[in-house]
Design a protein around this motif. Structure first.
Motif, PDB file in Angstrom:
ATOM      1  N   ASP A   1       9.879   4.998  11.048  1.00 20.75           N
ATOM      2  CA  ASP A   1       9.308   5.556  10.005  1.00 20.75           C
ATOM      3  C   ASP A   1       7.942   5.473  10.055  1.00 20.75           C
ATOM      4  O   ASP A   1       7.451   4.192   9.363  1.00 20.75           O
ATOM      5  CB  ASP A   1       9.787   5.505   8.462  1.00 20.75           C
ATOM      6  CG  ASP A   1       9.151   6.307   7.479  1.00 20.75           C
ATOM      7  OD1 ASP A   1       8.594   7.268   7.769  1.00 20.75           O
ATOM      8  OD2 ASP A   1       9.616   6.108   6.300  1.00 20.75           O
ATOM      9  N   LEU A   2       6.912   6.171  10.528  1.00 20.18           N
ATOM     10  CA  LEU A   2       5.802   5.893  10.827  1.00 20.18           C
ATOM     11  C   LEU A   2       4.723   6.579   9.723  1.00 20.18           C
ATOM     12  O   LEU A   2       3.652   6.746  10.191  1.00 20.18           O
ATOM     13  CB  LEU A   2       5.105   6.451  12.172  1.00 20.18           C
ATOM     14  CG  LEU A   2       6.138   5.793  13.462  1.00 20.18           C
ATOM     15  CD1 LEU A   2       5.503   6.220  14.659  1.00 20.18           C
ATOM     16  CD2 LEU A   2       5.926   4.325  13.334  1.00 20.18           C
TER      17      LEU A   2
ATOM     18  N   LYS B   1       0.665  -1.218   0.022  1.00 23.27           N
ATOM     19  CA  LYS B   1      -0.069  -0.042   0.030  1.00 23.27           C
ATOM     20  C   LYS B   1       0.673   1.181   0.146  1.00 23.27           C
ATOM     21  O   LYS B   1       0.625   2.163  -0.622  1.00 23.27           O
ATOM     22  CB  LYS B   1      -1.019   0.015   1.307  1.00 23.27           C
ATOM     23  CG  LYS B   1      -1.847   1.096   1.244  1.00 23.27           C
ATOM     24  CD  LYS B   1      -2.736   0.971   2.532  1.00 23.27           C
ATOM     25  CE  LYS B   1      -3.428   2.508   2.697  1.00 23.27           C
ATOM     26  NZ  LYS B   1      -4.447   2.373   3.782  1.00 23.27           N
ATOM     27  N   GLU B   2       1.943   0.965   0.757  1.00 19.31           N
ATOM     28  CA  GLU B   2       2.774   2.276   0.798  1.00 19.31           C
ATOM     29  C   GLU B   2       3.511   2.501  -0.595  1.00 19.31           C
ATOM     30  O   GLU B   2       3.749   3.768  -0.798  1.00 19.31           O
ATOM     31  CB  GLU B   2       3.874   2.063   1.862  1.00 19.31           C
ATOM     32  CG  GLU B   2       4.940   3.207   2.097  1.00 19.31           C
ATOM     33  CD  GLU B   2       5.939   3.046   3.019  1.00 19.31           C
ATOM     34  OE1 GLU B   2       5.951   1.921   3.843  1.00 19.31           O
ATOM     35  OE2 GLU B   2       6.778   3.656   3.442  1.00 19.31           O
ATOM     36  N   ARG B   3       4.008   1.409  -1.196  1.00 19.50           N
ATOM     37  CA  ARG B   3       4.146   1.670  -2.601  1.00 19.50           C
ATOM     38  C   ARG B   3       3.436   2.236  -3.534  1.00 19.50           C
ATOM     39  O   ARG B   3       3.741   3.277  -4.467  1.00 19.50           O
ATOM     40  CB  ARG B   3       4.654   0.159  -3.056  1.00 19.50           C
ATOM     41  CG  ARG B   3       5.777   0.180  -4.116  1.00 19.50           C
ATOM     42  CD  ARG B   3       5.894  -1.228  -4.700  1.00 19.50           C
ATOM     43  NE  ARG B   3       6.598  -1.811  -3.951  1.00 19.50           N
ATOM     44  CZ  ARG B   3       6.211  -2.711  -3.131  1.00 19.50           C
ATOM     45  NH1 ARG B   3       4.789  -3.408  -3.503  1.00 19.50           N
ATOM     46  NH2 ARG B   3       6.553  -3.532  -2.114  1.00 19.50           N
ATOM     47  N   SER B   4       2.309   1.748  -3.462  1.00 18.29           N
ATOM     48  CA  SER B   4       1.298   2.475  -4.393  1.00 18.29           C
ATOM     49  C   SER B   4       1.115   3.747  -3.806  1.00 18.29           C
ATOM     50  O   SER B   4       0.753   5.074  -4.668  1.00 18.29           O
ATOM     51  CB  SER B   4      -0.175   1.930  -4.130  1.00 18.29           C
ATOM     52  OG  SER B   4      -0.717   1.921  -2.800  1.00 18.29           O
TER      53      SER B   4
ATOM     54  N   HIS C   1       9.160   6.510  23.461  1.00 21.04           N
ATOM     55  CA  HIS C   1       9.904   5.914  24.350  1.00 21.04           C
ATOM     56  C   HIS C   1      10.132   4.274  23.589  1.00 21.04           C
ATOM     57  O   HIS C   1      11.226   3.995  23.710  1.00 21.04           O
ATOM     58  CB  HIS C   1       8.950   5.319  25.662  1.00 21.04           C
ATOM     59  CG  HIS C   1       9.660   4.249  26.514  1.00 21.04           C
ATOM     60  ND1 HIS C   1       9.256   3.006  26.523  1.00 21.04           N
ATOM     61  CD2 HIS C   1      10.575   4.292  27.248  1.00 21.04           C
ATOM     62  CE1 HIS C   1       9.967   2.371  27.364  1.00 21.04           C
ATOM     63  NE2 HIS C   1      10.989   3.226  28.034  1.00 21.04           N
ATOM     64  N   THR C   2       9.055   4.164  22.765  1.00 20.31           N
ATOM     65  CA  THR C   2       9.511   3.042  21.840  1.00 20.31           C
ATOM     66  C   THR C   2      10.570   2.926  20.742  1.00 20.31           C
ATOM     67  O   THR C   2      11.384   2.217  20.683  1.00 20.31           O
ATOM     68  CB  THR C   2       8.076   2.267  21.409  1.00 20.31           C
ATOM     69  OG1 THR C   2       7.697   3.383  20.496  1.00 20.31           O
ATOM     70  CG2 THR C   2       7.155   2.059  22.196  1.00 20.31           C
ATOM     71  N   ASP C   3      10.592   4.419  20.572  1.00 21.13           N
ATOM     72  CA  ASP C   3      11.571   4.731  19.557  1.00 21.13           C
ATOM     73  C   ASP C   3      12.685   4.554  20.218  1.00 21.13           C
ATOM     74  O   ASP C   3      13.969   4.350  19.570  1.00 21.13           O
ATOM     75  CB  ASP C   3      10.945   5.865  18.694  1.00 21.13           C
ATOM     76  CG  ASP C   3      12.205   6.460  17.788  1.00 21.13           C
ATOM     77  OD1 ASP C   3      12.442   6.014  16.643  1.00 21.13           O
ATOM     78  OD2 ASP C   3      13.118   7.479  18.099  1.00 21.13           O
TER      79      ASP C   3
ATOM     80  N   GLN D   1       5.410  16.446  13.119  1.00 23.79           N
ATOM     81  CA  GLN D   1       6.137  17.266  13.684  1.00 23.79           C
ATOM     82  C   GLN D   1       7.500  16.835  14.195  1.00 23.79           C
ATOM     83  O   GLN D   1       8.528  17.316  14.037  1.00 23.79           O
ATOM     84  CB  GLN D   1       5.488  18.174  14.580  1.00 23.79           C
ATOM     85  CG  GLN D   1       6.139  19.118  15.265  1.00 23.79           C
ATOM     86  CD  GLN D   1       5.485  19.893  16.432  1.00 23.79           C
ATOM     87  OE1 GLN D   1       4.321  19.538  16.718  1.00 23.79           O
ATOM     88  NE2 GLN D   1       6.074  20.907  16.997  1.00 23.79           N
ATOM     89  N   TYR D   2       7.373  15.514  14.647  1.00 21.67           N
ATOM     90  CA  TYR D   2       8.602  14.852  15.247  1.00 21.67           C
ATOM     91  C   TYR D   2       8.986  13.819  14.441  1.00 21.67           C
ATOM     92  O   TYR D   2       9.702  12.841  14.807  1.00 21.67           O
ATOM     93  CB  TYR D   2       8.203  14.113  16.570  1.00 21.67           C
ATOM     94  CG  TYR D   2       8.051  15.400  17.453  1.00 21.67           C
ATOM     95  CD1 TYR D   2       9.012  15.993  18.301  1.00 21.67           C
ATOM     96  CD2 TYR D   2       6.736  15.708  17.902  1.00 21.67           C
ATOM     97  CE1 TYR D   2       8.811  17.141  19.431  1.00 21.67           C
ATOM     98  CE2 TYR D   2       6.489  16.962  18.888  1.00 21.67           C
ATOM     99  CZ  TYR D   2       7.391  17.375  19.446  1.00 21.67           C
ATOM    100  OH  TYR D   2       7.117  18.313  20.398  1.00 21.67           O
ATOM    101  N   SER D   3       8.660  13.791  12.983  1.00 23.06           N
ATOM    102  CA  SER D   3       8.915  12.679  11.945  1.00 23.06           C
ATOM    103  C   SER D   3      10.565  12.628  11.717  1.00 23.06           C
ATOM    104  O   SER D   3      10.961  11.933  11.115  1.00 23.06           O
ATOM    105  CB  SER D   3       7.901  12.654  10.955  1.00 23.06           C
ATOM    106  OG  SER D   3       8.198  13.916  10.409  1.00 23.06           O
ATOM    107  N   GLY D   4      11.105  14.218  11.898  1.00 21.35           N
ATOM    108  CA  GLY D   4      12.284  14.319  11.259  1.00 21.35           C
ATOM    109  C   GLY D   4      12.302  14.838  10.077  1.00 21.35           C
ATOM    110  O   GLY D   4      13.403  15.165   9.350  1.00 21.35           O
ATOM    111  N   ASP D   5      11.125  14.930   9.369  1.00 23.06           N
ATOM    112  CA  ASP D   5      11.005  15.324   7.902  1.00 23.06           C
ATOM    113  C   ASP D   5      11.057  16.939   8.007  1.00 23.06           C
ATOM    114  O   ASP D   5      10.733  17.716   8.896  1.00 23.06           O
ATOM    115  CB  ASP D   5       9.679  15.031   7.329  1.00 23.06           C
ATOM    116  CG  ASP D   5       9.625  15.547   5.735  1.00 23.06           C
ATOM    117  OD1 ASP D   5      10.535  16.338   5.229  1.00 23.06           O
ATOM    118  OD2 ASP D   5       8.625  14.921   5.255  1.00 23.06           O
TER     119      ASP D   5
END
Length: 1798
Positions: A1529-1530, A1000-1003, A1454-1456, A1505-1509
């Motif tokens: 990468d979420l 799906k992400e590829r699409s 925390h999981t990250d 906002q906190y994705s690093g993009d």
């Protein structure tokens, strides 16, 4: 009456072509001649024989074009014709009410008034609220079905070409749309799919209609209890079979034949050719219909056949039969010599040997070609002796061939109808039905035969039912209003019906003649002349003996009797039928199989054949039992009438406006013929005979209050006021009646009232003009006067100012003198006053001091006197007291001496010595008894000590049990390892899911690349644009603006395309959500069906549907049936239950030992010790019994009978408790008896000297001891009672827990029956995990309490330490040691907590927080449950907006930080699923929906906002950039959250629309700021004031509706503000909301004629200004929200605008947001509120239409109604947060102690 025919009155006169013509009276009518002038200027002198012959009066102009014909003041034929003409030709309105009848005129054009929006606009509206429409009739029927719980019927009638089939089709479409179930069951589609099938096989082109139904049908649409379509059924009547073999010029055969010929290439096996090559298709010479593609129509027919369950084999067989009929018509029959020995020269017929069509016919029907060839040319005559084969002539053979073709088609038609009925039949329970009758109207032609006779007979029956129903409604209305009324004479059809169907009537004589061997049409006609001449409705024509005349209700019809007998018998040769029956085609054999129980109610035909050979067993009268076509039609018609009489009918009368099929052309001659034939004029006549005009008292008062004086108005009694108005104006009391709620007027009275009202208003207008002119003159006079006065004022002002200056100077001098003199006098007075006051002060002081000294002397003297007098009194009292004591002592001494002497004498006697000795003996005996009791108690204590030593081994045994428990824990650990393996397998499945997500992400990436490509293209275009700009700047001025406009246009196009893509995606997302909901409902339904099926067979339930009661009833049987497959699970469950019981027992024993040891440590007396010993014995007995009960319960649980064992044990305990209570009561009674006995013994032995036995206080001591014993017994009894109550409650709790455990175990075991061993283990492990989780939660709560206490103690310790340190009492070393101990205690606590709960706890200072929450993977479900599912909106509004989203994101951080991929996936998956669950479960709660829309978007914004993009980091602080996600990468989860937000947004919009919808029309359209400004016009039977179909609904006051709407808007806005919804999203929500308000109000306005006038336009604009002001108050005026109201605003402006020819351009420019259809509709609906206002000219409407056609509107905008279901594509703009994550704390109200800030 004559006064109405004065000069200028408008009347109607007859005209040969126009039927009625307009005329004006030019002279007052006084004699028998009335002079009138027509429109063309001609003058006519009308001879009036009597007042009844006066020409009909015209209605006032204000009433022309009304929706309801009964609202006209004058009800007669010319008024009806003219009103229909105005509505049809000028206003393009094809529907008009006539009382209870809907008159529908065929427009011969496609109109945009049948869309889904129109259907939902009429849903829920009373009939009469909106414009007349077929949907209004359907809604009335559907609403009455819901409310009255009675079957309904819609009777659609009219002649061919009037539009009956289309009207019936739209009615069924309405029912299929409104009555469709929420779960798509295909029933609605099947009902609609039956129409194209029946049209293809039952409709044909005629000279009057291109799609004429050649049969009648009655369709019953069945509904269930929820009023959803359950199924349907169909009955057919009188199929026109003759059309199969013959068509008149310009007509066609049935459509199916031409469709097959058009698709002949797709079906080569049918061997069809062009339609002109077939005899049955080329007779009409009109094979084509304009605008119709027969090949496409065949595809639609086949699709409908597939939907209704026709198999491909059945369809092909059906097509083969139809093709065979065509080939049968092409079989050539030529003359040939008869092959008969008796008549060698006789005429005969034959089929050529090379006839290909006969061979094709035999091939298609799979019959013997030679037999068919023979029987097509011969027939068999059976006599008593032999069988004769007689050849037929060519004419006879052709007639037999055509009869066979008609019969085959009729049987195929009936079979198709039966299959359609089977497909539409539903096995469910049918509650009620709505029937739609599409039947032919009254027909009369130059030659009328048997078909016209049956049709007109059916219309006679329907007209009779219609007249009775209309009369019944009129009667019910009069009785409901309790008015006096006379019987209304109406046309009775019964004599004509008796002529046709009674004994010796036309049908009876026709059947009798058919049974005659030599009956002919002529002999039957002769019988009619002889038998029916007595009927008034029967007549013989002047010329000819083969015809007869029937006086029908519509017209006199002459019927030609030729062919009546043949058509009534409908004979087909048996030999031809036998050949077909013997064929191999299964379908053709099924068609001709004799079925006595045919499901069709009315077969279209019955075959009449002769026997093959004479049979003596067959009676001669067998032919008489075969019903004729006429008898069948009469029976089916009677059945139809019975059905209609059992329903509530609704009538639709279709009118054909012209015979040329020209759109919107009105032929009054043809219209009046049909109006008479369909009964509309009869309805008008019945209404006019009574009281057609009806007003409610309120409406009448508002309309005609100008006709009364102010003193006659009584607002609290409007009826009395209306009676005064009417009685004052109308003197004839027969012209009106006063009902309970309405006033009833005869025809013409309302027009008279309107005339008086207009005259009154004209006088008022003159008065107003007079006052205005006077006002103007007065204004001029006042201006002149004002100028003169101004000059005078300035002159007088100069003189006055001079005088004022002199007066001011004089006053100033006087003032100075006054102040000077005053100052001198005041100074002198002040000095004198000061001197006097000094003298007075000193004199008064001297006098006061003297008086004070005298008071002191007096006070001292009084004190001295008081003390002296007190001393004298005390001295006298002491002397008297000494004397009294002396006297008392002497007397007492004398008495004591006397008593002493007496006692000394008694002491010397013997008896006294004996009594003393006896008392001593009793004392010795009692002491000996006490010594024995003490010895026994000492022994008992020694035994108790030995028993205590024996309890110690038992305690050791309990420790052994504890070790067994540890072994069980080890076993559970092993099971946990197995669980880990299962989790690994689950992770594999999750990886597969991630693969799908990656796809799906590829699409999505491809889509992003496509967007990027478009952006690049856009950049390229921009660069090219820049180059072009540079070139153009040097060459041309102003080109830059053109290019900028072009770029903006392209940009808008790209944005529009992007919005379309977004809209399409969101629609697909909504459809996906609907499909998902439907899938869930289907799964639930499937599980329910599976459960019901299994419960019927095995009485078992699935895990999800198992109930507590069923689990209790079936536990033992289920456990016994499990067998050896679940021995391991049973063992684990038993051991688990045993461990729990042992733990409980150990805790109880430990508590008892602790209590015993505490009691031993305390000092106590022997009594308490004996009590404890007795208590210990009871506890030991109780312990042994509980152990025994525990063993029994374990066995019972293992055997599945735990509940019964609990109940039995509880009953035993209750009995034991009752027994002990009875023993205590008995002990009390024995003690009381012993006490009474002792008293009796004492009184008997000692009499009055009882005190002797209590010489040493022994009796008192005994009594006190007895009281102590009683109290002790009572205390023991109370304690025992309390203990039993506690034990009872504990047992009940244990019973409930065991019951729950039993249910869970049963569910697990029942699941294990149908699942694999792996699934069984997984289910068991899930059960264990849930149990351990609950236990861990309990331990966690205890730990939190302990931590809280420790924290409080530490706080108190710090405070005390600080206080001591400040006082200097605490050295620094002790302080340091305290801190060391504190830290050690803290470390110990953390360590113990880690060991017990496996929770990592770290203590960090606030400055070191990283903005995340630490949690365990096992706590994910608890976090999600407390944070999402159990979070209430009332709690959320007290927190930080978006706090749940912040907490979830901090957990994700925390999981990250720990790079735990599994943990983050589980958290996000649980979050997404729970949000979906909570929004679906509480979708009706707007607060919850808004709450999670806000939090979902906040979580989405945080992930961005906190994705690093870098695109999302432009507004971040350095600290926020440091807190960005590093490992994950979420982006895929962002898309999922965006989709969820879209779903929540759509649900919120739907919920808001449901809340706002009831308020829109009352608030925007009906609210009047100035009440009564738009007075009501006369309304008919369908007026809003007379509508009673919605009486049960709550009425919303229109005057308060606007405030309610604004209050609702404020409430919604506040809720969004409380939950922190993004401002951009609030704008989008209210934009969608205002669009819905605009669409709903505009659609309602376009369907309501009563709202289209200038005063209402002013009111609507005023109401809309409140919405605009609300936008300004909420700061939404600068957004695009108010722009969505432009269509309704422009509609209001259009109602107020001037409508002259010079205003065409301005009107078109003003209404740029309205479509052409909407503007034209409003102009057509526009009505004048009074006669003083001019109507909209037709030329103006035509010019507007021509001007608007130049717009070239897109096809999607060329609609009448706005799409209320349209939604703007929603966008979620990125909105970063400036809140620091490290500052966020978890409030205690969220109950999340497992989250630790890190």
């Amino acid at each position: 009456m004559n006064e109405l025919y004065s000069k200028g009155a408008q009347v109607w006169i007859q005209h040969p072509e126009k039927v009625w013509e307009e005329a004006e009276v030019i002279e007052d009518y006084k004699s028998s001649v009335l002079k009138v002038r027509t429109e063309d200027g001609r003058i006519h002198d009308l001879i009036i024989e009597s007042d009844e012959k006066l020409p009909p009066l015209r209605n006032p102009r204000i009433l022309i074009g009304e929706n309801d014909l009964t609202s006209l003041s004058y009800l007669h034929e010319p008024a009806v014709l003219y009103n229909l003409k105005v509505r049809f030709c000028q206003k393009s309105s094809i529907y008009t009410y006539c009382g209870i009848v809907l008159v529908a005129i065929n427009p011969y054009d496609d109109l945009p008034i049948y869309g889904i929006d129109t259907i939902w606009a009429y849903r829920g509206q009373a009939m009469g609220d909106l414009d007349p429409h077929i949907f209004a009739v359907a809604e009335e029927a559907y609403t009455k079905l819901e409310r009255e719980q009675r079957d309904q019927s819609i009777i659609v009638s009219g002649e061919s070409g009037a539009g009956k089939t289309v009207s019936a089709k739209y009615a069924m479409r309405y029912f299929a749309t409104v009555g469709g179930s929420s779960t798509e069951t295909q029933v609605e589609k099947k009902v609609l799919a039956s129409s194209p099938i029946m049209e293809s096989i039952g409709n044909a082109k005629t000279t009057r209609n291109d799609n004429s139904s050649r049969f009648g049908k009655f369709i019953e649409i069945h509904f269930n209890k929820q009023y959803h379509i359950q199924g349907a059924s169909m009955r057919t009547y009188l199929l026109e079979k003759s059309r199969v073999v013959f068509q008149a010029p310009e007509e066609r055969n049935y459509h199916i034949f031409y469709q097959l010929c058009a698709a002949r290439e797709e079906y080569p096996e049918l061997q069809l050719a062009h339609q002109d090559d077939f005899h049955y298709l080329n007779q009409g010479s009109s094979p084509h219909i304009q605008g119709i593609d027969d090949r496409a129509m065949l595809e639609e027919t086949t699709n409908a056949l597939n939907l209704l369950g026709f198999s491909s084999k059945e369809q092909m067989d059906m097509f083969r039969i139809l093709a065979a009929i065509l080939h049968l018509g092409n079989v050539q029959i030529v003359e040939a010599a008869a092959e008969n020995d008796q008549n060698a020269d006789g005429e005969g017929s034959a089929i050529p040997a090379d006839d290909q069509h006969l061979a094709i016919l035999a091939n298609l029907l799979q019959i013997n070609a030679m037999d068919m060839r023979s029987w097509l040319c011969h027939r068999k005559i059976v006599s008593l002796r032999d069988v004769i084969f007689k050849p037929m002539t060519v004419i006879e053979a052709v007639s037999a061939r055509d009869a066979l073709a008609k019969h085959i088609y009729a049987e195929l038609f009936n079979w198709i109808v039966s299959v359609v009925n089977k497909a539409l039949y539903s096995s469910g329970t049918t509650q009620k039905f709505i029937g739609v009758l599409d039947i032919y109207g009254f027909e009369t032609f130059e030659i009328n035969s048997f078909e016209q006779f049956c049709i007109n007979y059916a219309n006679e029956k329907l007209q009779q039912q219609f007249n009775q129903h209309v009369f019944k409604l009129e009667q019910e209305e009069y009785m409901r209003e309790e008015i006096e009324w006379k019987f209304i004479d109406f046309y009775d059809n019964q004599p004509c019906i008796d002529l046709i169907e009674t004994k010796l009537g036309i049908l009876d004589l026709l059947d009798e003649e058919c049974r005659m061997p030599k009956g002919t049409d002529a002999s039957w006609t002769e019988k009619l002349y002889n038998k029916c001449s007595s009927f008034n409705h029967f007549a013989k024509p002047r010329f000819g003996n083969l015809a007869f005349i029937i006086h029908h209700f519509a017209d006199n019809v002459t019927y030609q009797s030729h062919g009546f007998l043949e058509k009534n018998k409908d004979t087909v040769l048996e030999d031809q039928i036998s050949v077909i029956k013997n064929g191999q085609n299964k379908l053709i054999r099924k068609l001709f199989r004799e079925e006595d129980n045919r499901k069709l109610t009315v077969p279209a035909a019955k075959i009449k054949v002769a026997a093959a050979r004479p049979s003596s067993t067959m009676p001669a009268s067998s032919k008489q039992h075969k019903k004729t076509v006429g008898s069948q039609f009469r029976d089916s018609l009677n059945m139809l009438m019975s059905t209609l009489n059992a329903t509530t009918p609704h009538y639709v009368r279709c009118i054909k406006p012209n015979d040329n099929k020209v759109p919107f052309e009105y032929n009054p001659v043809r219209a009046v013929q049909q109006l008479r034939a369909c009964g509309v004029l009869e309805t008008i006549r019945i209404s006019a005979a009574g009281f057609p005009s009806r007003w409610t008292y309120g409406d009448f008062f508002n309309r005609y209050r100008v006709l009364c004086l102010y003193k006659d108005i009584q607002r609290d009694n409007l009826r009395l006021t209306c009676e005064r108005i009417v009685s004052k104006i109308i003197k004839d009391t027969d012209k009106f009646q006063f009902g309970k709620t309405k006033i009833f007027f005869r025809a013409g009275q309302v027009a008279y009232l309107e005339k008086l009202r207009a005259d009154k208003l004209r006088k008022c207008c003159i008065i107003i003009q007079k006052q205005v002119r006077a006002f103007i003159c007065r204004k001029k006079y006042l201006r002149v006067k004002k100028s003169i006065l101004l000059l005078q004022r300035y002159g007088r002002g100069v003189l006055a100012r001079r005088k004022a200056h002199f007066l001011r100077q004089t006053r100033a001098a006087v003032t100075i003198q006054r102040y000077t003199r005053g100052w001198l006098i005041r100074t002198k007075y002040k000095s004198l006053k000061a001197c006097v006051l000094g003298l007075q002060a000193r004199a008064r002081g001297l006098l006061a001091r003297r008086r004070y000294q005298q008071m002191r002397y007096n006070h001292a003297a009084i004190i001295i006197q008081r003390y002296v007098r007190g001393w004298l009194a005390r001295k006298w009292y002491a002397r008297k007291r000494t004397q009294v004591i002396l006297v008392q002592s002497a007397i007492r001494r004398f008495l004591a001496r006397r008593k002493f002497r007496k006692l000394r004498q008694e002491a010397r006697s013997v008896e006294h010595v004996k009594k003393l000795n006896k008392g001593l003996e009793n004392k010795i005996i009692s002491l000996q008894q006490k010594i024995g009791e003490l010895v026994k108690e000492n022994n008992a204590l020694k035994l108790a000590q030995t028993e205590l030593l024996e309890l110690k081994p038992k305690f050791d045994a309990l420790r052994v049990v504890e070790t067994e428990k540890k072994q069980m824990v080890a076993l559970l650990t092993k099971k946990d390892e197995d669980l880990e393996t299962l989790k690994k397998s689950l992770e594999n499945e999750r990886d597969e899911k991630m693969d799908l997500i990656n796809e799906k992400e590829r699409s999505e990436k491809e889509r992003a690349e496509e967007v990027e490509r478009i952006n690049k293209e856009n950049l390229r275009l921009k660069s090219e644009l820049d180059e072009l700009n540079e070139r153009i700047k040097s060459n041309q001025i102003g080109a830059e603006e053109n290019l900028r406009a072009r770029v903006e246009q392209e940009k808008l196009m790209l944005i529009r395309e992007h919005d379309q893509d977004r809209d399409a995606y969101q629609k697909l997302l909504a459809e996906y959500n609907l499909l998902e909901q439907r899938n869930e409902s289907l799964e639930n339904e499937l599980s329910r069906l599976q459960w019901s099926g299994s419960s019927k067979s095995n009485h078992q339930r699935s895990f999800s549907d198992a109930s507590t009661v069923s689990a209790q009833d079936t536990t033992a049987s289920d456990v016994s049936e499990l067998g050896e497959d679940i021995e391991g699970v049973q063992l684990v469950l038993k051991l688990q239950q045993k461990v729990k019981e042992l733990e409980k027992e150990r805790n109880k024993l430990q508590k008892q030992v602790e209590e015993f040891l505490d009691k031993q440590d305390k000092p106590r007396d022997d009594e308490a010790f004996s009590h404890d010993r007795f208590r210990l014995q009871q506890l030991e007995v109780e312990y042994s019994r509980l152990r025994a009960n525990l063993a029994k319960m374990q066995i019972a649980v293992a055997e599945g009978s735990g509940q019964e064992e609990f109940l039995r044990e509880y009953n035993e305990l209750q009995l034991d408790f009752d027994r002990q209570r009875e023993e205590n009561i008995q002990l009390h009674s024995v003690l009381a008896k012993q006490t009474q006995g002792l008293k009796n013994v004492a009184s008997n032995n000692y009499g009055s000297h009882v005190d002797l036995i209590n010489e040493d206080g022994e009796l008192v001591m005994a009594f006190e001891a007895q009281k102590k014993i009683n109290r002790q017994l009572e205390d023991e009894l109370q304690q025992e009672k309390n203990r039993w109550q506690v034990e009872r409650e504990e047992l009940q709790q244990e019973n409930e827990k065991l019951r729950e455990e039993n249910d869970n175990q049963r569910k697990l075991l029942s699941m294990s029956l149908t699942k694999s061993p792996q699934t069984q283990t997984e289910a068991f492990m899930q059960h264990e995990i849930r149990r351990l989780t609950s236990e861990n939660l309990d331990l966690q709560e205890k730990l939190d309490l302990a931590k809280e206490e420790l924290r409080q103690c530490k706080k108190n310790l710090k405070l005390q330490t600080k206080a001591l340190k400040d006082a200097g009492l605490l050295p620094n070393e002790l302080d340091n040691s305290t801190e060391t101990a504190e830290s050690a205690t803290e470390k110990t606590l953390v360590k113990s907590q880690d060991q017990r709960n496996n929770i990592r706890v770290t203590r960090k200072k606030e400055s070191h927080y990283q903005g995340m929450f630490e949690f365990r993977k096992e706590d994910v479900q608890h976090i999600v449950r407390h944070l999402i599912f159990e979070l209430k909106p009332r709690i959320a509004v007290t927190l930080l907006p978006g706090l749940p989203a912040y907490i979830l994101f901090m957990c994700i951080r925390h999981t990250d930080c720990t790079n735990d991929d599994e943990k983050v996936r589980s958290l996000l998956t649980a979050t997404i699923n729970t949000i979906k669950k909570v929004t679906k479960k509480r979708h009706d709660d707007m607060d919850t929906t808004v709450l999670w829309l806000s939090n979902t978007l906040r979580l989405l914004h945080n992930l961005k906002q906190y994705s690093g993009d870098k695109t999302f980091q432009t507004e971040n602080t350095p600290r926020q950039n440091e807190q960005c996600l590093r490992n994950f990468d979420l982006s895929e989860y962002r898309q999922v959250l965006s989709d969820i937000a879209v779903g929540i947004y759509q649900s919120l919009i739907g919920h808001i629309q449901e809340k706002v919808q009831p308020l829109v029309v009352p608030a925007i359209l009906e609210h009047e700021a100035i009440s009564g400004l738009s007075s009501q016009k006369p309304s008919g039977m369908r007026g809003r004031a007379a509508s009673t179909s919605r009486d049960s609904e709550p009425f919303l006051d229109a005057q308060k509706s606007l405030d309610a709407l604004l209050q609702e808007l404020n409430s919604i806005h506040k809720i969004m503000g409380y939950h922190g919804v993004d401002p951009e999203l609030i704008v989008q929500i209210f934009r969608q909301m205002f669009y819905f308000i605009c669409a709903s109000s505009l659609n309602n306005l376009l369907l309501r004629k009563d709202l289209c006038h200038w005063t209402k336009g002013m009111q609507i604009r005023y109401n809309l200004s409140h919405l605009e002001q609300w936008c300004r108050d909420t700061r939404l005026q600068d957004t695009n929200v108010p722009d969505t109201l432009q269509p309704i605003i422009q509609a209001a402006h259009l109602l107020q605008a001037r409508k002259l020819d010079e205003d065409v351009q301005s009107v078109c420019d003003m209404c740029d947001k309205l479509s052409m259809f909407q503007i034209i509709k409003i102009l057509n609906l526009y009505t004048t509120i009074d006669e003083f206002e001019e109507r909209v000219p037709v030329s103006f409407i035509r010019k507007i239409q021509a001007k608007l056609q130049e717009r070239n509107e897109p096809q999607e905008q060329a609609t009448l109604l706005m799409d209320t279901k349209f939604t703007f594509p929603v966008r979620f703009p990125f909105n970063p947060s400036n809140i620091r994550l490290e500052d966020i704390e978890v409030p205690e109200v969220l109950n999340l102690p497992m989250l630790k800030k890190a």
